[in-house]
Design an enzyme around this catalytic site. Structure first.
Site, PDB file in Angstrom:
ATOM      1  N   SER A   1      -9.310  24.031 -20.568  1.00 53.51           N
ATOM      2  CA  SER A   1     -10.323  25.021 -20.013  1.00 53.51           C
ATOM      3  C   SER A   1     -10.320  25.202 -18.505  1.00 53.51           C
ATOM      4  O   SER A   1     -10.052  24.519 -17.752  1.00 53.51           O
ATOM      5  CB  SER A   1     -11.593  24.466 -20.695  1.00 53.51           C
ATOM      6  OG  SER A   1     -11.998  23.568 -19.710  1.00 53.51           O
ATOM      7  N   ASN A   2     -11.103  26.420 -18.202  1.00 52.83           N
ATOM      8  CA  ASN A   2     -11.346  26.508 -16.685  1.00 52.83           C
ATOM      9  C   ASN A   2     -12.171  25.515 -16.027  1.00 52.83           C
ATOM     10  O   ASN A   2     -11.824  25.412 -14.835  1.00 52.83           O
ATOM     11  CB  ASN A   2     -11.969  28.126 -16.792  1.00 52.83           C
ATOM     12  CG  ASN A   2     -10.825  29.305 -16.944  1.00 52.83           C
ATOM     13  OD1 ASN A   2      -9.815  28.774 -17.385  1.00 52.83           O
ATOM     14  ND2 ASN A   2     -11.083  30.436 -16.468  1.00 52.83           N
ATOM     15  N   GLU A   3     -12.907  24.794 -16.770  1.00 47.23           N
ATOM     16  CA  GLU A   3     -13.709  23.845 -16.100  1.00 47.23           C
ATOM     17  C   GLU A   3     -12.767  22.694 -15.715  1.00 47.23           C
ATOM     18  O   GLU A   3     -12.822  22.153 -14.764  1.00 47.23           O
ATOM     19  CB  GLU A   3     -14.868  23.425 -17.120  1.00 47.23           C
ATOM     20  CG  GLU A   3     -15.829  24.241 -17.212  1.00 47.23           C
ATOM     21  CD  GLU A   3     -15.518  25.497 -18.123  1.00 47.23           C
ATOM     22  OE1 GLU A   3     -14.796  25.192 -19.248  1.00 47.23           O
ATOM     23  OE2 GLU A   3     -16.136  26.690 -17.641  1.00 47.23           O
TER      24      GLU A   3
ATOM     25  N   GLU B   1       3.443  25.454 -20.119  1.00 53.26           N
ATOM     26  CA  GLU B   1       2.468  26.343 -20.811  1.00 53.26           C
ATOM     27  C   GLU B   1       1.701  27.222 -19.646  1.00 53.26           C
ATOM     28  O   GLU B   1       1.270  28.345 -19.979  1.00 53.26           O
ATOM     29  CB  GLU B   1       1.363  25.275 -21.801  1.00 53.26           C
ATOM     30  CG  GLU B   1       0.452  26.064 -22.533  1.00 53.26           C
ATOM     31  CD  GLU B   1      -0.531  25.284 -23.349  1.00 53.26           C
ATOM     32  OE1 GLU B   1      -0.258  24.108 -23.392  1.00 53.26           O
ATOM     33  OE2 GLU B   1      -1.402  25.962 -24.026  1.00 53.26           O
TER      34      GLU B   1
ATOM     35  N   GLN C   1       1.819  24.077 -32.253  1.00 52.72           N
ATOM     36  CA  GLN C   1       1.162  23.015 -31.233  1.00 52.72           C
ATOM     37  C   GLN C   1       0.231  21.794 -31.847  1.00 52.72           C
ATOM     38  O   GLN C   1      -0.898  22.549 -32.135  1.00 52.72           O
ATOM     39  CB  GLN C   1       0.813  23.492 -30.114  1.00 52.72           C
ATOM     40  CG  GLN C   1       0.576  22.714 -28.994  1.00 52.72           C
ATOM     41  CD  GLN C   1       0.037  23.326 -27.731  1.00 52.72           C
ATOM     42  OE1 GLN C   1      -0.293  24.312 -27.885  1.00 52.72           O
ATOM     43  NE2 GLN C   1       0.073  22.621 -26.570  1.00 52.72           N
ATOM     44  N   GLY C   2       0.559  20.796 -32.221  1.00 53.10           N
ATOM     45  CA  GLY C   2      -0.423  19.910 -32.804  1.00 53.10           C
ATOM     46  C   GLY C   2      -0.862  18.777 -31.492  1.00 53.10           C
ATOM     47  O   GLY C   2      -0.562  17.535 -31.841  1.00 53.10           O
ATOM     48  N   TYR C   3      -1.741  19.508 -30.771  1.00 48.06           N
ATOM     49  CA  TYR C   3      -2.403  18.566 -29.653  1.00 48.06           C
ATOM     50  C   TYR C   3      -3.662  18.216 -30.003  1.00 48.06           C
ATOM     51  O   TYR C   3      -4.264  17.193 -30.342  1.00 48.06           O
ATOM     52  CB  TYR C   3      -2.099  19.273 -28.408  1.00 48.06           C
ATOM     53  CG  TYR C   3      -1.049  19.203 -27.569  1.00 48.06           C
ATOM     54  CD1 TYR C   3       0.074  19.153 -28.126  1.00 48.06           C
ATOM     55  CD2 TYR C   3      -1.162  19.236 -26.135  1.00 48.06           C
ATOM     56  CE1 TYR C   3       1.328  18.660 -27.340  1.00 48.06           C
ATOM     57  CE2 TYR C   3       0.158  19.114 -25.321  1.00 48.06           C
ATOM     58  CZ  TYR C   3       1.343  18.852 -25.994  1.00 48.06           C
ATOM     59  OH  TYR C   3       2.380  18.674 -25.167  1.00 48.06           O
ATOM     60  N   SER C   4      -4.463  19.375 -30.140  1.00 51.88           N
ATOM     61  CA  SER C   4      -5.963  19.234 -30.000  1.00 51.88           C
ATOM     62  C   SER C   4      -6.469  18.594 -31.660  1.00 51.88           C
ATOM     63  O   SER C   4      -5.898  18.631 -32.438  1.00 51.88           O
ATOM     64  CB  SER C   4      -6.817  20.455 -30.143  1.00 51.88           C
ATOM     65  OG  SER C   4      -6.244  21.048 -28.871  1.00 51.88           O
TER      66      SER C   4
HETATM   67  C1  LIG Z   1      -8.075  30.477 -30.073  1.00 59.72           C
HETATM   68  C2  LIG Z   1      -7.526  29.017 -29.591  1.00 59.72           C
HETATM   69  C3  LIG Z   1      -6.353  28.604 -29.975  1.00 59.72           C
HETATM   70  C4  LIG Z   1      -5.729  27.416 -29.653  1.00 59.72           C
HETATM   71  N1  LIG Z   1      -4.612  27.073 -29.879  1.00 59.72           N
HETATM   72  C5  LIG Z   1      -4.395  25.671 -29.908  1.00 59.72           C
HETATM   73  C6  LIG Z   1      -2.748  25.262 -30.673  1.00 59.72           C
HETATM   74  O1  LIG Z   1      -2.308  25.957 -30.797  1.00 59.72           O
HETATM   75  N2  LIG Z   1      -2.679  23.878 -30.413  1.00 59.72           N
HETATM   76  C7  LIG Z   1      -3.623  23.015 -29.952  1.00 59.72           C
HETATM   77  O2  LIG Z   1      -3.198  21.697 -29.665  1.00 59.72           O
HETATM   78  N3  LIG Z   1      -4.786  23.442 -29.259  1.00 59.72           N
HETATM   79  C8  LIG Z   1      -5.001  24.560 -29.437  1.00 59.72           C
HETATM   80  N4  LIG Z   1      -6.347  25.242 -28.910  1.00 59.72           N
HETATM   81  C9  LIG Z   1      -7.449  24.172 -28.408  1.00 59.72           C
HETATM   82  C10 LIG Z   1      -7.627  24.181 -27.176  1.00 59.72           C
HETATM   83  O3  LIG Z   1      -6.767  23.555 -26.294  1.00 59.72           O
HETATM   84  C11 LIG Z   1      -8.964  23.367 -26.974  1.00 59.72           C
HETATM   85  O4  LIG Z   1     -10.358  24.206 -27.538  1.00 59.72           O
HETATM   86  C12 LIG Z   1      -9.550  23.025 -25.583  1.00 59.72           C
HETATM   87  O5  LIG Z   1      -8.687  22.086 -24.978  1.00 59.72           O
HETATM   88  C13 LIG Z   1     -10.882  22.614 -25.459  1.00 59.72           C
HETATM   89  O6  LIG Z   1     -11.037  21.691 -26.113  1.00 59.72           O
HETATM   90  P1  LIG Z   1     -12.403  21.806 -27.110  1.00 59.72           P
HETATM   91  O7  LIG Z   1     -12.395  23.047 -27.700  1.00 59.72           O
HETATM   92  O8  LIG Z   1     -12.527  20.598 -28.119  1.00 59.72           O
HETATM   93  O9  LIG Z   1     -13.818  21.681 -26.266  1.00 59.72           O
HETATM   94  P2  LIG Z   1     -14.434  20.625 -25.475  1.00 59.72           P
HETATM   95  O10 LIG Z   1     -13.340  19.751 -24.704  1.00 59.72           O
HETATM   96  O11 LIG Z   1     -15.440  20.195 -26.350  1.00 59.72           O
HETATM   97  O12 LIG Z   1     -15.099  21.274 -24.369  1.00 59.72           O
HETATM   98  C14 LIG Z   1     -16.292  21.803 -24.504  1.00 59.72           C
HETATM   99  C15 LIG Z   1     -16.832  22.524 -23.046  1.00 59.72           C
HETATM  100  O13 LIG Z   1     -17.063  21.438 -22.062  1.00 59.72           O
HETATM  101  C16 LIG Z   1     -16.293  21.608 -21.015  1.00 59.72           C
HETATM  102  N5  LIG Z   1     -16.000  20.329 -20.698  1.00 59.72           N
HETATM  103  C17 LIG Z   1     -15.149  19.192 -21.355  1.00 59.72           C
HETATM  104  N6  LIG Z   1     -14.980  18.131 -20.268  1.00 59.72           N
HETATM  105  C18 LIG Z   1     -15.521  18.656 -19.370  1.00 59.72           C
HETATM  106  C19 LIG Z   1     -15.646  17.634 -17.921  1.00 59.72           C
HETATM  107  N7  LIG Z   1     -14.914  16.720 -18.069  1.00 59.72           N
HETATM  108  N8  LIG Z   1     -15.940  18.503 -17.056  1.00 59.72           N
HETATM  109  C20 LIG Z   1     -16.668  19.648 -17.098  1.00 59.72           C
HETATM  110  N9  LIG Z   1     -16.400  20.467 -18.010  1.00 59.72           N
HETATM  111  C21 LIG Z   1     -15.906  19.899 -19.315  1.00 59.72           C
HETATM  112  C22 LIG Z   1     -15.291  22.461 -21.609  1.00 59.72           C
HETATM  113  O14 LIG Z   1     -14.388  23.107 -20.480  1.00 59.72           O
HETATM  114  C23 LIG Z   1     -15.706  23.394 -22.477  1.00 59.72           C
HETATM  115  O15 LIG Z   1     -16.417  24.458 -21.649  1.00 59.72           O
HETATM  116  C24 LIG Z   1      -6.916  26.317 -29.029  1.00 59.72           C
HETATM  117  C25 LIG Z   1      -8.028  27.002 -28.967  1.00 59.72           C
HETATM  118  C26 LIG Z   1      -8.427  28.241 -29.226  1.00 59.72           C
HETATM  119  C27 LIG Z   1     -10.076  28.588 -28.684  1.00 59.72           C
END
Ligand SMILES: Cc1cc2nc3c(=O)[nH]c(=O)nc-3n(C[C@H](O)[C@H](O)[C@H](O)COP(=O)(O)OP(=O)(O)OC[C@H]3O[C@@H](n4cnc5c(N)ncnc54)[C@H](O)[C@@H]3O)c2cc1C
Lengths: 377, 398
Positions: free
Chosen positions: B383-385, B244, B126-129
């Site tokens: 994320s849970n937030e 998902e 999955q190439g989202y992030s």
């Molecule tokens: C083990 C693992 C596997 C993964 N696998 C995949 C994958 O296969 N493909 C893929 O595409 N992605 C994958 N991900 C990525 C995942 O979807 C992202 O980590 C997630 O979307 C959070 O983004 P971030 O890590 O950039 O954190 P950020 O978005 O930078 O968030 C950091 C913190 O800020 C909080 N936050 C952000 N915005 C807000 C807001 N507006 N209000 C309140 N709180 C906020 C978040 O909840 C978090 O606590 C994976 C992540 C992990 C850890």
């Protein structure tokens, strides 16, 4: 009331903080982890040169400190730096026990410990005995001119580096009697001693020990036969203070790291630290860390007081650190998002080390039980 | 109100259980029980067994090789799978891309890709992030510029789970930089063997290279690999995210984890008594079990609202939050239960071919690694937030 550190301790704090900040990098930590002992010889020497090891011992023992606030000052800095050197095991736990029980015969070893040339480990934990201090099943039988040790010890931290191991053994009584526990000094290369060592989560190394008819001389017995329990409890009280202060340093560093990250990481066009949901979470983290700081001060101030009061604070502080440590580790990972899950960023190491604090000298539940027995029931 | 499953559902459960007893290789079940790492071959072997029975993609409609399972049937299947310690089905092809292609893909794409998901020819990731686009997914920057009958892709994806095993990646790419960010995103299928793609592993805190960075340097992708319409990718991406989030509650995982925790607490000794008899430890277990009992019903309430084959709506955010809290608490208690043996960290011991003696009891070895690894549950999949924000907007109207 005065919550200021003395001049000497402040100087120690500054010097140690500067030394560790300038010395420890991700690369040095990874090299230390890959080394056979799990830590850096160079940093160990540096700590000895700075007088940090000596600060853990009293003047009688050849040091120039050894009080609760000395330990708290040193270990908070160790924690802040995420250092993995075995100051706790060689210096406080085994070194402290040797200082308390070893008498004049131990003076030379302690001198070498303080100079940074001698490593120690305490082998007390046993496979089924969890965190109990009075449960010992490894046996020491009297022989002509000495003792014969037989049994197992588990997760002995720093055994791989130790020149000598202090081994708790039962010389009389039942498995769970506090009377009848003795401490023996056993050389790491003693025949019949098998050391199976492995890395630990959060850094350092531990080992499983199997003692098969290990013969030691009478002189290996530290203190009076069968009467080591009180000293063991005291050594663990000091070690618990040290690890709680280390946890405090870890938490403080993690808080700074996380706050910085919240200010720099942008999502939705602004720093995530601007989201009130996250601000409140960090505010709670700060409040809890201040509770942890006070708990460490409580324990440091009561460490050398009456044993009942000391034990009450050991239980209270370790229980509180267990709860706050979990909160801080989990919240910091969560608020970092994905980056908090990697080993490519300092937080991973710090959060692991903080989490492992709960697995030494009794976890939150163990100390809750103790606290109830001491203060509530 | 009737809390029992229908006779047909109970029969289905029996059928699944009998199948697992007969067909789940003991070697794989043991790995699951002991928390050992599964290799790519392990996953493929298990997918093939499920596919033979037609159950690899039971959630898919029959016309595509699925069973058209209802949400409740899917739930029963997953519960039995976790109960038997079967490897989980790798979600990227089956649970994520499949439904998107079925709904938005061209006939050619469906005919070509869906069978390859089932027969294991393709391993999708999955190439989202991206480094700059996590929670704010709509800000993806990886660009796809049309050049004749190709797109030229440049940029970077990150956190790509098991990207090291994948030969295909579905990506959100930017095809338009004007207007609202959501309106310039397209959904592109990319062959990982195309020149210009580099994969770099990222080691997580449990020591495992579970995720990757994927770099795109002038990667030429046939325009035929665009799913649906250009610049409509956000709609498909969101559709995928709701899929998902089905089974996001992880009730089966929690139940299996709770049983495992109890069995450990019966074996661990605390002052000469089984740890499970320590009233404070027992209270923690009881608390999480009480939460789980209620959550299992919340889960079924949400599932039974969702019509067959449909993903639940904003309610799935509740399941995500509560479900991950419960699983993470079970993992934390399991770590606490193993006592000092939570400290040894020998990741080779969880790999194939390791034949050393366990350090401490065998159940202790993975406890800490699992605890740390599952911190991800509250971070990924929204994320849970972010889930709380969805609840407060979509359900509470705040
Ligand atoms: C083990 C693992 C596997 C993964 N696998 C995949 C994958 O296969 N493909 C893929 O595409 N992605 C994958 N991900 C990525 C995942 O979807 C992202 O980590 C997630 O979307 C959070 O983004 P971030 O890590 O950039 O954190 P950020 O978005 O930078 O968030 C950091 C913190 O800020 C909080 N936050 C952000 N915005 C807000 C807001 N507006 N209000 C309140 N709180 C906020 C978040 O909840 C978090 O606590 C994976 C992540 C992990 C850890």
């Amino acid at each position: 009331m005065n919550f200021e550190l003395t001049q000497e301790r402040r100087m120690m704090q500054d010097a140690l903080r500067r030394y560790l900040a300038n010395t420890i990098t991700t690369a040095t930590r990874e090299a230390a982890e890959a080394s056979p002992t799990g830590f850096s010889d160079r940093i160990w020497e540096g700590l000895a040169e700075l007088g940090v090891i000596g600060a853990l011992f009293t003047e009688d023992q050849g040091g120039y400190g050894g009080s609760g606030f000395d330990l708290a000052t040193v270990f908070e800095e160790i924690g802040r730096a995420g250092a993995v050197e075995p100051l706790l095991d060689t210096g406080v736990l085994a070194g402290g026990l040797l200082g308390a029980l070893g008498g004049d015969a131990a003076a030379q070893t302690l001198e070498a410990v303080i100079a940074g040339t001698h490593q120690l480990a305490l082998a007390h934990t046993e496979p089924a005995n969890r965190y109990a201090l009075d449960r010992v099943s490894l046996t020491a039988e009297k022989t002509a001119g000495g003792y014969c040790l037989e049994g197992r010890k588990s997760v002995v931290v720093n055994a791989s580096a130790a020149h000598d191991l202090l081994v708790t053994a039962r010389t009389s009584g039942q498995v769970s009697d506090s009377a009848g526990i003795s401490v023996f000094r056993v050389a790491a290369d003693a025949p019949g001693l098998e050391i199976r060592d492995y890395p630990l989560s959060g850094g350092g190394r531990g080992a499983e020990l199997t003692l098969t008819r290990v013969e030691v001389a009478d002189a290996a017995l530290l203190g009076v036969e069968g009467e080591a329990h009180a000293a063991l409890v005291h050594a663990h009280a000091r070690a618990t203070l040290a690890i709680c202060a280390e946890a405090l340093g870890l938490m403080d560093r993690i808080r700074v790291l996380t706050t910085d990250y919240l200010q720099t990481r942008k999502q939705f066009g602004k720093p995530i630290g601007k989201f009130q949901a996250l601000q409140h979470r960090m505010a709670d983290v700060l409040v809890e860390i201040e509770q942890a700081r006070s708990a460490v001060i409580n324990l440091a101030g009561n460490l050398d007081g009456p044993s009942a009061l000391r034990d009450l604070h050991v239980a209270a502080t370790k229980n509180l650190i267990s709860r706050v440590g979990k909160l801080v580790a989990e919240e910091s990972i969560q608020l970092h998002g994905g980056i908090g899950m990697t080993m490519e960023y300092d937080l991973g190491h710090l959060a692991k080390r903080l989490t492992m604090v709960d697995h030494r000298f009794g976890d939150g539940i163990h100390h809750l039980d103790r606290f109830i027995r001491l203060a509530v029931a | 109100m009737d809390l029992t499953f229908t006779p047909a559902e109970e029969d289905f459960r029996k059928e699944v259980r009998a199948f697992l007893e007969a067909k789940l290789p003991e070697r794989l079940a043991e790995k699951g029980r002991l928390g050992r790492h599964l290799s790519k071959q392990d996953h493929e072997e298990w997918h093939a067994i499920l596919n033979e029975r037609g159950w690899l993609a039971g959630n898919w409609p029959r016309e595509y090789g699925g069973q058209g399972w209802s949400a409740v049937e899917r739930h029963i299947f997953e519960e039995e799978m976790t109960r038997a310690c079967a490897p989980r089905i790798v979600p990227f092809g089956v649970a994520m891309l499949g439904p998107v292609l079925q709904t938005f893909g061209s006939e050619e794409q469906k005919a070509y890709y869906l069978p390859r998901i089932l027969n294991g020819t393709d391993w999708w990731c999955q190439g989202y992030s991206e480094p700059g686009a996590g929670s704010d997914l709509a800000s993806v920057k990886t660009s796809a510029v049309r050049d004749g009958d190709h797109y030229v892709v440049n940029g970077q994806k990150t956190w790509t789970t098991l990207g090291q095993y994948a030969n295909m990646i579905f990506c959100l790419v930017r095809t338009n930089t004007e207007g609202k960010p959501q309106e310039g995103i397209s959904f592109l299928l990319i062959d990982m063997t195309t020149p210009g793609i580099t994969v770099r592993p990222i080691v997580l805190i449990d020591g495992q290279p579970e995720v990757n960075e994927v770099f795109f340097d002038n990667v030429r992708v046939p325009a035929a690999n665009l799913v649906g319409e250009e610049n409509k990718g956000w709609t498909y991406a969101k559709y995928l995210l709701t899929h998902e989030r089905t089974n996001i509650a992880g009730v089966g995982f929690a139940q299996a984890g709770l049983e495992h925790l109890k069995s450990i607490a019966r074996l661990e000794q605390d002052n000469g008594r089984p740890l499970i008899e320590n009233p404070h430890f027992a209270a923690r277990i009881a608390q999480v079990q009480i939460d789980l009992m209620a959550m299992a019903t919340t889960n079924l309430r949400v599932l039974s609202q969702a019509a067959s084959g449909q993903a639940p709506g904003a309610e799935s955010s509740m399941l995500k939050i509560k479900g991950t809290q419960i699983r993470q608490e079970i993992n934390a208690l399991t770590r606490v239960a193993v006592g000092p043996y939570a400290m040894p960290f020998v990741s080779e011991a969880l790999e194939d071919g390791w034949n050393g003696d366990p350090i401490g009891p065998d159940y202790a070895m993975p406890a800490t690694a699992t605890y740390f690894n599952n911190r991800k549950l509250s971070i990924y999949g929204g994320s849970n937030e972010i889930q709380r924000t969805i609840i407060s907007k979509a359900i509470l109207g705040l």
